[in-house]
Design an enzyme around this catalytic site. Sequence first.
Site: not given
Length: 328
Positions: A106, A305
Amino acid sequence: MRPEPTAEFRHRTVEAPAGRIHLVEQGTGPLVLLVHGFPESWYSWRRQLPALAAAGYRAAAIDVRGYGRSSRPAATDAYRMLDLVEDNLAVVRALGEESAVVIGHDWGSNIAAASALLHPAVFRAVGLLSVPYAPPGGPRPTDVFSRIGGAEQEFYVSYFQEPGRAEAEIEPDVRGWLAGFYAALSADTMPAEGDPDPHFVAHGGRLRDRFPAGELPAWLSEDELDVYAAEFERTGLTGALNRYRNMDRDWEDLAPHRGAPIEQPSLFVGGTLDASTTWMADAVDAHPRTLPGLSASHLPEGCGHWIQQERPDEVNRLLTDWLRTLQD
């Protein structure tokens, strides 16, 4: 699912430009620096630390400045990318090493990439999870994000820009907000196709209005959620959100490196259901040019994610296989 035993995790703090950086390490051998994203902590790497240690590496997972037990400078502009890179350099030196492999997820992927770009002699290889490398340049970031979403909704990055705005939504119920945010971006709990996209906020609404309600994703137990929530209940979210509030400063700071490739050995892993990967498909396609040392791009099917937590065994295998190639 219970949290893994942490008896072999070694906690320490080291001096850094932030003031102090807290890290957790395990194992001995070549240093592998692990950098988390939003809204997480060193704990996001709890399933990688033992695997990397068992494979013969000294794995060190940091709390990025603004998170956990690391320092939280008060100034918004203390969270620009150049400062975070300097923190990484300080960690490597404080651990008595001259170089490291840096791996990020991320926002940590962006921080890892910038570290490798700016200090190739120290960060000898870079692994990127979820967010592909895109060289500095292009239009001003906030101009781009302000145009995403149209008249009816606002992109979450724009929503995060104003100090205090997102904090007012999150901090009255940190645990509930985190549970919804993690679920919204996890493969097994994310909204179905056609449902309102949780990356956007209806004008006058809140981001959490589009989070799924119900059970936690399979990778996250109640006890593990408690660990994350306890950290943010103690620290608040401002330090974490300030990363988003420096994107234009980063754009200016990194202007001398516009279009620059990262030459070191590299690896990319991103889930096929992760918007951070799919929205940046062009960047993934450009990796042969922007990451000329790329070993491979892996796109696990049906993964969301939180890739190293959703697919720990697969990610651990990919990372350790790649790391072994760096020593051949």
